[in-house]
Design a protein around this motif. Structure first.
Motif, PDB file in Angstrom:
ATOM      1  N   LEU A  58      45.153 -36.095  -2.771  1.00 38.34           N
ATOM      2  CA  LEU A  58      44.640 -35.759  -4.100  1.00 38.34           C
ATOM      3  C   LEU A  58      45.491 -36.409  -5.177  1.00 38.34           C
ATOM      4  O   LEU A  58      46.703 -36.566  -4.999  1.00 38.34           O
ATOM      5  N   ASP A  59      44.863 -36.740  -6.305  1.00 39.73           N
ATOM      6  CA  ASP A  59      45.671 -37.221  -7.429  1.00 39.73           C
ATOM      7  C   ASP A  59      46.172 -36.019  -8.224  1.00 39.73           C
ATOM      8  O   ASP A  59      45.896 -34.867  -7.871  1.00 39.73           O
ATOM      9  N   ALA A  60      46.885 -36.279  -9.297  1.00 40.55           N
ATOM     10  CA  ALA A  60      47.524 -35.191 -10.046  1.00 40.55           C
ATOM     11  C   ALA A  60      46.505 -34.224 -10.629  1.00 40.55           C
ATOM     12  O   ALA A  60      46.830 -33.081 -10.940  1.00 40.55           O
ATOM     13  N   ASN A  61      45.254 -34.659 -10.777  1.00 44.55           N
ATOM     14  CA  ASN A  61      44.222 -33.767 -11.307  1.00 44.55           C
ATOM     15  C   ASN A  61      43.495 -32.991 -10.214  1.00 44.55           C
ATOM     16  O   ASN A  61      42.545 -32.266 -10.497  1.00 44.55           O
ATOM     17  N   GLY A  62      43.906 -33.189  -8.977  1.00 46.85           N
ATOM     18  CA  GLY A  62      43.270 -32.445  -7.900  1.00 46.85           C
ATOM     19  C   GLY A  62      42.009 -33.107  -7.380  1.00 46.85           C
ATOM     20  O   GLY A  62      41.253 -32.512  -6.610  1.00 46.85           O
ATOM     21  N   LYS A  63      41.752 -34.354  -7.787  1.00 47.78           N
ATOM     22  CA  LYS A  63      40.583 -35.083  -7.288  1.00 47.78           C
ATOM     23  C   LYS A  63      40.959 -35.841  -6.014  1.00 47.78           C
ATOM     24  O   LYS A  63      42.042 -36.413  -5.918  1.00 47.78           O
ATOM     25  N   VAL A  64      40.029 -35.856  -5.062  1.00 46.56           N
ATOM     26  CA  VAL A  64      40.292 -36.534  -3.799  1.00 46.56           C
ATOM     27  C   VAL A  64      40.324 -38.050  -4.024  1.00 46.56           C
ATOM     28  O   VAL A  64      39.386 -38.618  -4.597  1.00 46.56           O
ATOM     29  N   THR A  65      41.426 -38.690  -3.584  1.00 46.65           N
ATOM     30  CA  THR A  65      41.470 -40.153  -3.658  1.00 46.65           C
ATOM     31  C   THR A  65      41.259 -40.775  -2.286  1.00 46.65           C
ATOM     32  O   THR A  65      40.895 -41.935  -2.169  1.00 46.65           O
ATOM     33  N   TYR A  66      41.503 -39.994  -1.254  1.00 42.03           N
ATOM     34  CA  TYR A  66      41.267 -40.514   0.087  1.00 42.03           C
ATOM     35  C   TYR A  66      41.033 -39.350   1.042  1.00 42.03           C
ATOM     36  O   TYR A  66      41.689 -38.309   0.944  1.00 42.03           O
TER      37      TYR A  66
END
Ligand code: ADP
Ligand code: MG
Length: 530
Positions: free
Chosen positions: A187-195
């Motif tokens: 997850l990125d710092a905003n909690g969105k899945v990046t992988y």
């Protein structure tokens, strides 16, 4: 093989807190090894002259190992470990340098300093070095997966150097943690899945989520998926906690009959929260088996409960019968049977309350002992004491032993301290007070003692009564009671028993029972006149 602790204590001056931290690393570093596609070796400095000792090793499950041989216990100095020395002295990750050859295996060497943070959260000193060594002979083509793994591995490596990985352990986490291969989401710092790894994608699909995870807000997704809103909130909050840099406990999500275990880890290299790593594992089958085992467990307990009830019914019937017969001998025999049956019921009662086929035996002994005092002649009060502990005994030993103790305790009370009119010589007349004799006469007492030594249980039942009758054959003498005792001790329990008079009056029965497995084989153990 020596353990990490043995090795560290023998060869280094590391403090207990340092060694604990190294244990935590070794408990959690499979993750880093798998993400790095590399072997990890934990090195501690030995003499401060550039010599290092390898105290732990882990191989990647995602790539071939660089070391076919075990490295733990190796002490190495000089050029081979010069990079460890740099990481140790300068407190920084070392990754420059050319491939090294181990036999015909080319490997890339890196060195990660291990820092233990101080109690107030300051970055502490470097206490060890993790060597990260990659077998280069089968280098993978850089795929999405590999790039994501390696980036995450570098973040975790930095966190080891910062002292923020591994996170503190949560007590009671028994199910083994999800591994990289089970499913990994970044997850990125905003909690969105990046992988999301393919296995992670599949695990979420089982919960009913069919689209691509990349771009999803994972905390919200967890809340949405879980069939139980509370569970969903917990699993969502765990993700948010990791994003804040905390290490939340593992959480489970149930949905559509499937169960997924999640472990969220903060990613904060150099102290900057940059996102989180969420490992997920489909544990539907594990949970299904757990549930089956719980049912089986409950069934066994229920059976013990019913056996106990049935035995108590048998005892009650015999007791009724005993009250109705007029022949004193028959009545005594029936009453003895009542006590024998009741003593076995005690074991089943205890088993019906425990979760395995073993019982805490002390409580049972105390109850049999207090029941035995009730058969004492009316004018005698017999004290009962237990010394030492029987500990936990397997059900089959417990059942035999409770019958044996029942007989021995009854004998001690009944025959050791018979009613006054049976006692030879005749008691002094009641109206002749002899206070000094009354003071010095020992109080009637029975002591049950138990201890374990060399896989044997040693039990003695000692009374300070009148001792065995003259010419009593301690080997073979006795009636049904002692016959039962000998048959159970030598047959069922494969043990030995000795009956003897004590030096200062009274009787002692000493039993030794082997506790090793295989000595209580029910089929071969049956012997004797029972
Ligand atoms: N602790 C003891 N003190 C004195 N005598 C004992 C003791 N234990 C056993 N005995 C003797 O051994 C005999 C046999 O005991 P047992 O086989 O249990 O049969 P029962 O109790 O029915 O007499 C007893 O009658 C008693 O004479
Ligand atoms: Mg008896």
């Amino acid at each position: 093989m020596s353990t990490l602790r043995d090795l560290a204590e023998e060869h280094t001056a590391l403090r207990p807190a340092d060694i604990d931290h190294l244990h935590r690393i070794a408990g959690d570093w499979q993750l880093l090894s798998d993400l790095s596609f590399a072997d990890l070796l934990l090195w501690v400095p030995v003499d401060g002259d550039g010599t290092f000792l390898c105290v732990a090793q882990v191989r990647p499950t995602t790539a071939p190992t660089a070391y076919l041989d075990d490295q733990v216990g190796r002490i190495v100095g000089g050029a081979e470990v010069a990079h460890l020395e740099v990481a140790y002295r300068q407190g920084r990750i070392w990754r420059e340098g050319d491939p090294v050859w181990y036999g015909d295996v080319p490997a890339r060497h890196e060195a990660i300093p291990v820092r233990l943070r101080t109690g107030d959260g300051e970055a502490g000193e470097v206490i060890a070095v993790v060597g990260r060594d990659t077998n280069l002979s089968t280098a993978r083509t850089p795929s999405q997966l590999e790039l994501n793994y390696l980036t995450t591995a570098d973040d975790l490596a930095q966190m080891i150097a910062d002292g923020t990985f591994p996170p503190p352990r949560h007590p009671g986490e028994t199910t083994s943690a999800p591994r990289v291969g089970d499913g990994l989401v970044r997850l990125d710092a905003n909690g969105k899945v990046t992988y999301a790894s393919p296995n992670a994608q599949s695990a979420y699909r089982r919960l009913g989520y069919a689209s691509h995870l990349v771009g999803e807000d994972l905390a919200k997704l967890h809340r949405r998926l879980a069939s139980d809103p509370l569970e969903g909130t917990d699993a969502g909050n765990a993700v948010l906690a990791a994003l804040r840099g905390e290490a939340p406990p593992r959480r489970e999500i149930d949905a559509r009959g499937a169960t997924m275990l999640t472990r969220a880890l903060p990613l904060m290299p150099a102290g900057v929260p940059i996102g989180a790593l969420v490992l997920v594992r489909d544990i539907t089958e594990v949970r299904r088996r757990d549930r089956a085992l719980i049912t089986k467990d409950a069934t066994i307990r229920e059976i013990h409960h019913r056996v106990k009830n049935n035995l108590q019914t048998v005892a009650a019937l015999l007791r009724l019968q005993a009250r109705r017969v007029s022949m004193p001998e028959a009545r005594v025999a029936l009453e003895e049977s009542v006590r024998r049956v009741a003593s076995i019921a005690l074991v089943h009662e205890t088993l019906s309350m425990s979760s395995d086929e073993a019982v805490e035996f002390d409580g049972i002994v105390d109850r049999v002992a207090s029941a035995a005092t009730e058969v004492a002649a009316t004018e005698v009060t017999v004290g009962m004491r237990r010394r030492g502990s029987f500990g936990v005994l397997p059900a089959e030993i417990a059942t035999s032993l409770v019958m044996i103790l029942n007989e021995l305790l009854l004998n001690a009370v009944e025959h050791g301290f018979p009613p006054a009119d049976e006692e030879p010589p005749a008691p002094p007349p009641v109206d002749t007070p002899r206070p000094e004799a009354a003071v010095s006469a020992p109080r009637p007492e029975v002591v049950v003692s138990a201890h374990r030594a060399r896989k044997q249980l040693h039990v003695t039942v000692t009374d300070n009564g009148r001792g065995l009758p003259e010419q009593f054959d301690a080997e073979r003498g006795g009636n049904l009671g002692l016959q039962i005792v000998r048959a159970l001790v030598t047959g069922e329990l494969r043990g030995t028993i000795e009956l003897r008079n004590c030096a200062d009056g009274g009787t002692e029965a000493a039993i030794v029972v082997p506790l090793a497995r295989g000595t209580t084989d029910r089929l071969t153990g049956r012997a004797g006149p029972l």
